[in-house]
Design a protein around this motif. Structure first.
Motif, mmCIF file in Angstrom:
data_model
loop_
_atom_site.group_PDB
_atom_site.id
_atom_site.type_symbol
_atom_site.label_atom_id
_atom_site.label_comp_id
_atom_site.label_asym_id
_atom_site.label_seq_id
_atom_site.Cartn_x
_atom_site.Cartn_y
_atom_site.Cartn_z
ATOM 1 N N ARG A 15 76.642 15.495 52.994
ATOM 2 C CA ARG A 15 76.989 14.148 53.455
ATOM 3 C C ARG A 15 75.772 13.290 53.793
ATOM 4 O O ARG A 15 74.744 13.770 54.208
ATOM 5 C CB ARG A 15 77.920 14.229 54.648
ATOM 6 C CG ARG A 15 77.296 14.855 55.881
ATOM 7 C CD ARG A 15 78.181 14.689 57.054
ATOM 8 N NE ARG A 15 78.155 13.278 57.398
ATOM 9 C CZ ARG A 15 78.663 12.764 58.491
ATOM 10 N NH1 ARG A 15 79.273 13.539 59.352
ATOM 11 N NH2 ARG A 15 78.588 11.486 58.745
ATOM 12 N N ASP A 16 75.952 12.002 53.524
ATOM 13 C CA ASP A 16 74.969 10.976 53.874
ATOM 14 C C ASP A 16 73.598 11.187 53.236
ATOM 15 O O ASP A 16 72.577 10.890 53.843
ATOM 16 C CB ASP A 16 74.850 10.842 55.398
ATOM 17 C CG ASP A 16 76.153 10.352 56.009
ATOM 18 O OD1 ASP A 16 76.663 9.315 55.540
ATOM 19 O OD2 ASP A 16 76.677 11.009 56.932
ATOM 20 N N GLY A 17 73.592 11.678 51.993
ATOM 21 C CA GLY A 17 72.345 11.763 51.244
ATOM 22 C C GLY A 17 71.905 10.383 50.782
ATOM 23 O O GLY A 17 72.693 9.424 50.763
ATOM 24 N N TYR A 18 70.643 10.264 50.410
ATOM 25 C CA TYR A 18 70.068 8.996 49.976
ATOM 26 C C TYR A 18 69.133 9.296 48.814
ATOM 27 O O TYR A 18 68.078 9.910 49.009
ATOM 28 C CB TYR A 18 69.320 8.370 51.155
ATOM 29 C CG TYR A 18 68.745 7.002 50.936
ATOM 30 C CD1 TYR A 18 69.561 5.871 50.913
ATOM 31 C CD2 TYR A 18 67.376 6.826 50.794
ATOM 32 C CE1 TYR A 18 69.018 4.600 50.750
ATOM 33 C CE2 TYR A 18 66.831 5.559 50.629
ATOM 34 C CZ TYR A 18 67.649 4.462 50.610
ATOM 35 O OH TYR A 18 67.117 3.200 50.447
ATOM 36 N N ASN A 63 78.931 18.823 43.512
ATOM 37 C CA ASN A 63 79.681 18.152 44.572
ATOM 38 C C ASN A 63 78.757 17.215 45.326
ATOM 39 O O ASN A 63 77.653 17.611 45.720
ATOM 40 C CB ASN A 63 80.269 19.168 45.558
ATOM 41 C CG ASN A 63 81.361 19.988 44.932
ATOM 42 O OD1 ASN A 63 82.326 19.433 44.431
ATOM 43 N ND2 ASN A 63 81.202 21.297 44.943
ATOM 44 N N ILE A 64 79.227 15.983 45.524
ATOM 45 C CA ILE A 64 78.494 14.987 46.298
ATOM 46 C C ILE A 64 79.413 14.553 47.434
ATOM 47 O O ILE A 64 80.487 14.009 47.194
ATOM 48 C CB ILE A 64 78.080 13.791 45.421
ATOM 49 C CG1 ILE A 64 77.181 14.284 44.284
ATOM 50 C CG2 ILE A 64 77.388 12.728 46.266
ATOM 51 C CD1 ILE A 64 76.836 13.236 43.252
ATOM 52 N N TYR A 65 78.983 14.808 48.663
ATOM 53 C CA TYR A 65 79.825 14.543 49.826
ATOM 54 C C TYR A 65 79.745 13.088 50.261
ATOM 55 O O TYR A 65 78.853 12.341 49.860
ATOM 56 C CB TYR A 65 79.435 15.459 50.971
ATOM 57 C CG TYR A 65 79.861 16.904 50.787
ATOM 58 C CD1 TYR A 65 80.285 17.408 49.558
ATOM 59 C CD2 TYR A 65 79.818 17.785 51.849
ATOM 60 C CE1 TYR A 65 80.669 18.731 49.408
ATOM 61 C CE2 TYR A 65 80.194 19.108 51.705
ATOM 62 C CZ TYR A 65 80.618 19.575 50.486
ATOM 63 O OH TYR A 65 80.995 20.887 50.349
ATOM 64 N N ARG A 66 80.673 12.724 51.132
ATOM 65 C CA ARG A 66 80.857 11.334 51.556
ATOM 66 C C ARG A 66 79.594 10.733 52.170
ATOM 67 O O ARG A 66 78.777 11.425 52.739
ATOM 68 C CB ARG A 66 82.010 11.228 52.543
ATOM 69 C CG ARG A 66 81.733 11.831 53.887
ATOM 70 C CD ARG A 66 82.960 11.661 54.796
ATOM 71 N NE ARG A 66 82.785 12.374 56.028
ATOM 72 C CZ ARG A 66 82.225 11.843 57.118
ATOM 73 N NH1 ARG A 66 81.792 10.612 57.108
ATOM 74 N NH2 ARG A 66 82.097 12.567 58.211
ATOM 75 N N PHE A 101 72.013 14.272 55.452
ATOM 76 C CA PHE A 101 71.067 13.256 55.956
ATOM 77 C C PHE A 101 69.686 13.350 55.314
ATOM 78 O O PHE A 101 68.692 12.957 55.901
ATOM 79 C CB PHE A 101 70.954 13.325 57.488
ATOM 80 C CG PHE A 101 72.285 13.362 58.166
ATOM 81 C CD1 PHE A 101 73.104 12.248 58.188
ATOM 82 C CD2 PHE A 101 72.745 14.534 58.753
ATOM 83 C CE1 PHE A 101 74.352 12.290 58.791
ATOM 84 C CE2 PHE A 101 73.993 14.591 59.359
ATOM 85 C CZ PHE A 101 74.789 13.456 59.377
ATOM 86 N N THR A 102 69.634 13.863 54.080
ATOM 87 C CA THR A 102 68.367 14.013 53.373
ATOM 88 C C THR A 102 68.092 12.789 52.522
ATOM 89 O O THR A 102 69.000 12.204 51.939
ATOM 90 C CB THR A 102 68.396 15.303 52.529
ATOM 91 O OG1 THR A 102 68.476 16.403 53.427
ATOM 92 C CG2 THR A 102 67.176 15.455 51.677
ATOM 93 N N ARG A 103 66.806 12.408 52.460
ATOM 94 C CA ARG A 103 66.397 11.186 51.766
ATOM 95 C C ARG A 103 65.369 11.490 50.680
ATOM 96 O O ARG A 103 64.384 12.176 50.939
ATOM 97 C CB ARG A 103 65.792 10.206 52.775
ATOM 98 C CG ARG A 103 66.798 9.734 53.804
ATOM 99 C CD ARG A 103 66.152 9.157 55.060
ATOM 100 N NE ARG A 103 65.332 10.077 55.799
ATOM 101 C CZ ARG A 103 65.788 11.007 56.654
ATOM 102 N NH1 ARG A 103 67.070 11.149 56.863
ATOM 103 N NH2 ARG A 103 64.952 11.789 57.297
ATOM 104 N N PHE A 104 65.615 10.959 49.496
ATOM 105 C CA PHE A 104 64.666 11.013 48.384
ATOM 106 C C PHE A 104 64.237 9.563 48.153
ATOM 107 O O PHE A 104 64.980 8.785 47.556
ATOM 108 C CB PHE A 104 65.320 11.599 47.135
ATOM 109 C CG PHE A 104 65.764 13.024 47.312
ATOM 110 C CD1 PHE A 104 64.916 14.073 46.995
ATOM 111 C CD2 PHE A 104 67.023 13.318 47.824
ATOM 112 C CE1 PHE A 104 65.325 15.387 47.170
ATOM 113 C CE2 PHE A 104 67.434 14.626 47.999
ATOM 114 C CZ PHE A 104 66.582 15.667 47.677
#
Length: 135
Positions: free
Chosen positions: A36-39, A15-18, A55-58
Motif C-alpha cells: 500500500r501507498d507505493g510511489y 499485486n498492487i495495493y491501494r 510507503f516505499t518511494r522510487f
C-alpha cells in the motif's frame, strides 16, 4: 506528452495495493507485490518477483544544478532498476540513477542513493551494504 508515450506495464500475477501512485513509463515484472501507498515515478523498472513494502518511494524526478539564482535547473529523470527477487522493506526511498541487484534485501527506512550489488543486505541513510547474502 500523452499516456501512450508513458506506458505502465505490469506483469502477470503482480499485486498492487491501494493508494499506490504510478507515473509512467514504469515496468513491473511478473509475480511482484507493491504494498500500500507505493510511489513509482517515470523510468522505474522492477524485475520479476520483487516485493515492495508499504510507503516505499522510487523517486526519479530531479534537476540539473543551475546557477546561484536558481539552483534547481533543467528537469531530469534518471532510471531506477531493481533486480529479480529483491525485497524492498517498508518506507524505503530509492533515488534516480540507482540499480539494485538481484536477490537483495533493502532494510526498512533506508535511503538508497547508490548502486547495490546482487545478493546483498543493505540499509541505513544513505544505504550501505551490511552483508553479502547466499545465492
Amino acid at each position: 506528452m500523452s499516456a501512450e508515450d508513458r506506458p505502465i506495464r505490469v506483469g502477470a500475477r503482480t499485486n498492487i495495493y491501494r493508494g499506490t501512485e504510478i507515473t509512467g513509463p514504469v515496468t513491473i515484472g511478473n509475480g511482484c507485490l507493491v504494498n500500500r501507498d507505493g510511489y513509482l515515478r517515470s523510468n522505474t523498472t522492477l524485475g520479476d518477483n520483487v516485493m515492495v513494502g508499504p510507503f516505499t518511494r522510487f523517486v526519479t524526478d530531479s534537476h540539473e544544478i543551475g546557477p546561484s539564482t536558481k539552483r534547481g535547473g533543467a528537469n531530469k529523470w534518471p532510471p531506477i532498476i531493481v533486480g529479480d527477487g529483491t525485497w524492498i522493506g517498508a518506507s524505503v526511498t530509492v533515488l534516480g540513477g540507482v540499480t539494485i541487484g538481484r536477490g537483495c534485501i533493502i532494510a526498512a527506512g533506508a535511503v538508497v542513493t547508490s548502486d547495490i550489488p546482487d545478493n546483498c543486505l543493505a540499509g541505513g541513510v544513505p544505504a550501505k551494504v551490511i552483508k553479502k547474502l547466499s545465492d
